[in-house]
Design an enzyme around this catalytic site. Structure first.
Site, PDB file in Angstrom:
ATOM      1  N   HIS A  67     -27.557 -45.425 -10.614  1.00  0.00           N
ATOM      2  CA  HIS A  67     -28.100 -44.563 -11.425  1.00  0.00           C
ATOM      3  C   HIS A  67     -27.402 -44.150 -12.475  1.00  0.00           C
ATOM      4  O   HIS A  67     -27.747 -44.076 -13.674  1.00  0.00           O
ATOM      5  CB  HIS A  67     -28.893 -43.576 -10.529  1.00  0.00           C
ATOM      6  CG  HIS A  67     -29.158 -42.230 -11.276  1.00  0.00           C
ATOM      7  ND1 HIS A  67     -28.639 -40.939 -11.441  1.00  0.00           N
ATOM      8  CD2 HIS A  67     -30.581 -42.284 -11.826  1.00  0.00           C
ATOM      9  CE1 HIS A  67     -29.440 -40.192 -11.972  1.00  0.00           C
ATOM     10  NE2 HIS A  67     -30.625 -40.908 -12.381  1.00  0.00           N
ATOM     11  N   GLU A  70     -27.253 -46.730 -14.998  1.00  0.00           N
ATOM     12  CA  GLU A  70     -28.373 -46.919 -15.672  1.00  0.00           C
ATOM     13  C   GLU A  70     -28.491 -45.875 -16.859  1.00  0.00           C
ATOM     14  O   GLU A  70     -28.731 -45.998 -18.066  1.00  0.00           O
ATOM     15  CB  GLU A  70     -29.753 -46.360 -14.916  1.00  0.00           C
ATOM     16  CG  GLU A  70     -31.174 -46.303 -15.573  1.00  0.00           C
ATOM     17  CD  GLU A  70     -31.845 -45.073 -14.959  1.00  0.00           C
ATOM     18  OE1 GLU A  70     -32.149 -44.764 -13.917  1.00  0.00           O
ATOM     19  OE2 GLU A  70     -32.310 -44.117 -15.879  1.00  0.00           O
ATOM     20  N   HIS A  71     -28.059 -44.565 -16.555  1.00  0.00           N
ATOM     21  CA  HIS A  71     -27.724 -43.665 -17.483  1.00  0.00           C
ATOM     22  C   HIS A  71     -26.976 -44.153 -18.684  1.00  0.00           C
ATOM     23  O   HIS A  71     -27.217 -43.753 -19.836  1.00  0.00           O
ATOM     24  CB  HIS A  71     -27.123 -42.392 -16.947  1.00  0.00           C
ATOM     25  CG  HIS A  71     -28.073 -41.327 -16.537  1.00  0.00           C
ATOM     26  ND1 HIS A  71     -28.423 -39.820 -17.174  1.00  0.00           N
ATOM     27  CD2 HIS A  71     -29.181 -41.429 -15.574  1.00  0.00           C
ATOM     28  CE1 HIS A  71     -29.416 -39.378 -16.535  1.00  0.00           C
ATOM     29  NE2 HIS A  71     -29.914 -40.091 -15.494  1.00  0.00           N
ATOM     30  N   GLU A 143     -29.546 -33.155 -13.192  1.00  0.00           N
ATOM     31  CA  GLU A 143     -30.454 -34.132 -12.466  1.00  0.00           C
ATOM     32  C   GLU A 143     -30.663 -33.945 -10.914  1.00  0.00           C
ATOM     33  O   GLU A 143     -31.720 -33.778 -10.697  1.00  0.00           O
ATOM     34  CB  GLU A 143     -30.563 -35.605 -12.744  1.00  0.00           C
ATOM     35  CG  GLU A 143     -31.783 -36.259 -12.569  1.00  0.00           C
ATOM     36  CD  GLU A 143     -31.691 -37.655 -12.930  1.00  0.00           C
ATOM     37  OE1 GLU A 143     -30.572 -38.054 -13.586  1.00  0.00           O
ATOM     38  OE2 GLU A 143     -32.507 -38.597 -12.631  1.00  0.00           O
TER      39      GLU A 143
END
Lengths: 428, 418
Positions: A67, A70-71, A143
């Protein structure tokens, strides 16, 4: 370029594999204005233990690294953010990370070539520095906090954690705050170099475009780049027992109503049923047992155990199926017992089965009304099954009551975990 | 796509003929002026209607029926748009070429049963279903607080103006007590008779054939009703900003900043404000996103929202509560920059590209076709082609000038700390 008729809906899928191993799936629809293109890696939150490319030893990485990666892909060398590029082009872009997948996509009504090349370029041009990695930690921390405040997210993640012992699906997709703090740029490069090779990735295009033109743009783009040779990705072998980690847990969270999640860990049976069909039969089963038209739904509402029909999720880990049934309820003990009873002596009539089969057929048709949904469906199928079913007629004909009954009889429902989430005691 | 509108005595019928989709989507909208005391009642009624009817007197039987119609579905929702209350019923069904002959007629007839023949005994709703619905609505209202974003938005609006429709919630648990099987039935009859009805249909239909089907199947009575303008107009503007902080057991603080907007001209609400919102916080290249998230890493989510009918602009972000002051400074800076010539040509052109893209994709789904049609009913909008032309006439000066009509009113934060 392979051209395949998708029966029942009479759409066409085009398929090609490039010399660098990149697989391309295209389902054009000239009736809509927009195009959606996704570029996906077969890599997700469960890929945390593997031999990094070019190395020899198995290594374990912090949870949440897929994740995080991905960012970071959205930031370019000159400091600009890819999303700003798409914004300026009147397009929209986004990405997501799942247990087994990381997918980047955009949607646009014009400037397709520019937007497509940007997608291929930014995903294939990582740029990680100590500084930009540090900067992202603040954003991802927020997040994580955001999801902590979502009860449904907690229920789902905690259910995995109660059920699975060794399988990394037990970990949160985004990781915990401490995991995020531990991630370095070297970790990101090692993960990127191992999993983001074109042979481990695929492109899906749906909506309005010319397949020949689309293929040509992708081919030219890829041929203009140098890639390392394809190598085999060596993952740590996961040995997940059939038992659950914890059969019962009670937690307190900031919720207004108590909730319960009952998760069944079912060893995938050794029969000849394809995984995709296993999932279809699983959906038919759970919809029959717990859906809005079920006797269960009616009885539980009459008893006051639920106010709205229960929800459910079906996950496949290749070794197990995980049926997770979730409800808001003030009667968790009673409801759990009723759910468990539902799995004993399952009886479905031919008429009911045919209705559910009809429903399945309808959903296949409805799906093709949305180019976004088709794109997502193909991505999901390639990740989970390695293929996307195109002979829908054949699939429908193969869904048979006898086979369904045999399958249900072979499923082992003896291992389950129960999670009860109550409101904070000091609030009450 | 071909379009036809029929302005009948009993309803307005808006039909969109297209072969793009494999389904037919129909929406019936019941509209009247919003009254706070009626919101919960309308929620109860819309739920009662879709759970059962005379012909299928239980949720199970009605669901079975819909499943047998090749998975057709009926959805309901209750929304407030500015000063209007709308109860919406959506029917989605496959085109008959994918099912069997007259499957769509059977779907329409089932919807008719739901609307016109509810589960009643004498002059009241059936008690069993009624009690279940009240339980469900009570639970839903209670659960609203679990969504910290929408809860915080409600609290912001309640503090901005507790009297205007802006502050109305989706329903009130305390009102449920007063709703009985009998008074709900009375209200239902009134709604059927006196609400303004709009029917929208999107699919590969024959206009006359489908119009006739609707006329024959749905016996809406003639009506002569007036619904007031959708706009909520603010009359109270304050120099001092209200700041409210409320504590709850949350991991992430939710910060909502509300601005009231003075009355806008048609050109301003159609063109200038949407661009303003896009530049301020409506995309990843916007001032709010770049400043709060990308440059300062203070949030994962940071954006702005323009609610046209309510005449409000909201900026919101999920943050660490300790960064409240810093985020507020950044928001004020962003707002200030909108009125002091700090909007660039690039920002303006990006916003225009978004606006035009949104117009271009309206016809890509039945949902957006209908949403656009409903928007046109609410506001005096130009045609799509006119909008594409006029949006390009908006200047940076227009953006600067409109900033003077946007008044920062209230800052609300829900947080988990001391």
């Amino acid at each position: 370029m392979e051209k395949i008729l998708i029966s029942k809906v009479k759409e066409i899928m085009y398929h090609e594999v490039l010399s660098n191993g990149l697989e391309i799936f295209m389902v054009p629809n000239e009736k809509v204005k927009e195009t959606q293109v996704s570029f996906t890696a077969k890599y997700g939150s469960t890929n945390i233990q593997f031999i990094p490319r070019g190395q020899e030893k198995m290594k374990t990485y912090p949870n949440g690294i897929a994740h995080f990666l991905e960012h970071k892909m959205f930031e370019q060398k000159d400091g600009t953010h890819v999303l700003s590029y798409y914004s300026s082009n009147g397009a929209s872009a986004n990405a997501y990370t799942g247990h087994y997948v990381t997918s980047y996509y955009f949607k646009c009504a014009d400037k397709l070539k520019d937007n497509l090349e940007m997608l291929l370029d930014f995903v294939q041009d990582p740029y990680f520095t100590d500084e930009n990695v540090e900067k992202e930690k603040g954003i991802i921390s927020e997040e994580i906090h955001m999801y902590e405040d979502m009860p449904e997210s907690f229920l789902e993640e905690e259910s995995f954690s109660l059920t699975f012992i060794n399988h990394p699906i037990k970990n949160k997709i985004g990781g915990q705050i401490d995991d995020i703090k531990a991630i370095t740029k070297d970790d990101l490069y090692e993960n990127y170099n191992t999993f983001y090779h074109p042979s481990n990735m695929f492109v899906v295009a749906t909506g309005n475009f010319d397949p020949k033109e689309m293929l040509s743009i992708i081919k030219n783009n890829q041929e203009g780049k140098n890639f390392l040779p394809k190598t085999k990705i060596v993952m740590n072998e996961i040995n997940e027992p059939n038992e659950v980690k914890c059969e019962y847990e009670m937690a307190e969270k900031n919720v207004e109503m108590p909730k319960v999640a009952l998760g069944y860990k079912i060893p995938i049976p050794n029969n000849k049923i394809r995984l995709s069909k296993l999932m279809i039969y699983s959906n038919i089963l759970l919809d029959f047992l717990f859906g809005q038209s079920s006797v269960f739904n009616e009885k539980m509402k009459e008893k006051g155990y639920i106010y709205s029909h229960v929800g459910y999720d079906i996950i496949n880990t290749k070794q197990h199926l995980f049926y997770n049934i979730i409800a808001d309820t003030n009667y968790s003990k009673e409801l759990v017992e009723e759910i468990k009873n539902s799995f004993h002596n399952i009886k479905i009539s031919e008429e009911d089965f045919l209705t559910k089969k009809k429903l399945f057929v309808s959903y296949q048709i409805y799906l093709y009304d949305s180019f976004e949904a088709v794109n997502q469906d193909i991505v999901g199928d390639i990740i989970t099954y390695g293929e996307h079913e195109t002979d829908i007629d054949k699939l429908i004909n193969s869904i048979q009551l006898e086979e369904f009954k045999e399958l249900i009889d072979s499923l082992d429902f003896s291992h389950s975990s129960v999670l009860v989430v109550n409101p904070l005691s000091r609030k009450e | 796509m071909e379009v036809k509108h029929y302005n009948l005595d009993n309803y307005k019928l808006h039909m969109y003929k297209t072969d793009k989709f494999k389904k037919i989507t129909m929406r019936i909208s019941f509209k009247r002026n919003v009254v706070k005391e009626e919101i919960t009642m309308r929620g109860v009624i819309s739920h009662l209607l879709i759970l059962s009817c005379q012909k299928y007197p239980s949720e199970r039987l009605l669901s079975n029926k819909m499943e047998s119609l090749y998975g057709s579905s009926i959805w309901n929702s209750n929304v407030r748009v500015g000063s209007n209350a709308k109860m919406i019923m959506d029917l989605v069904m496959l085109d008959d070429i994918y099912t069997e002959k007259d499957n769509s007629i059977e779907c329409l007839k089932t919807l008719k049963e739901i609307i016109f023949n509810p589960n009643i005994i004498e002059d009241r709703f059936d008690s069993k279903t009624f009690d279940l619905v009240k339980e469900e609505i009570a639970a839903q209202l209670k659960l609203e607080k679990e969504n910290t974003d929408s809860y915080s938005l409600n609290r912001l609006f309640e503090n901005m103006d507790p009297v205007l429709p802006l502050s109305y919630r989706n329903g009130y648990i305390e009102d449920l007590k007063e709703i009985t099987e009998k008074n709900a039935y009375t209200y239902y009859l009134d709604m059927l008779k006196n609400d303004l009805i709009d029917i929208y249909v999107v699919g590969n239909i024959d206009f006359e054939d489908f119009r006739e089907k609707i006329c024959n199947i749905f016996p809406f009575a003639k009506r002569n009703v007036d619904v007031k303008s959708v706009f909520v107009e603010h009359t109270k503007f304050f120099n001092k900003i209200k700041e409210i902080k409320e504590k709850d057991e949350v991991s992430q603080a939710v910060m909502m900043i509300g601005c009231k907007i003075k009355t806008l001209t048609n050109f301003e609400y159609q063109y200038v404000m949407p661009l303003y919102n896009n530049i301020l916080g409506g995309s990843p290249s916007s001032k709010i996103f770049q400043s709060i998230r990308e440059k300062n890493s203070l949030a994962y989510h940071a954006s702005s929202l323009y609610r046209r009918a309510d005449n409000v602009l909201i900026i919101w972000a999920g943050i660490n509560k300790d960064n409240y002051d810093q985020v507020l400074v950044l928001v004020k800076e962003a707002l200030n920059s909108m009125g002091t010539n700090k909007v660039t040509i690039k920002e303006l052109n990006t916003a225009k590209a978004h606006f035009i893209r949104n117009l271009n994709i309206i016809n890509d789904s039945p949902k957006s076709i209908i949403a656009n049609a409903m928007t046109k009913e609410n506001y005096d909008l130009d045609s799509i082609e006119e909008q594409k032309e006029k949006i390009n006439t908006v200047t940076i000066d227009d953006i600067n000038k409109i900033n003077a009509k946007i008044i920062l009113d209230t800052v609300y934060m829900l947080h988990g700390g001391e």
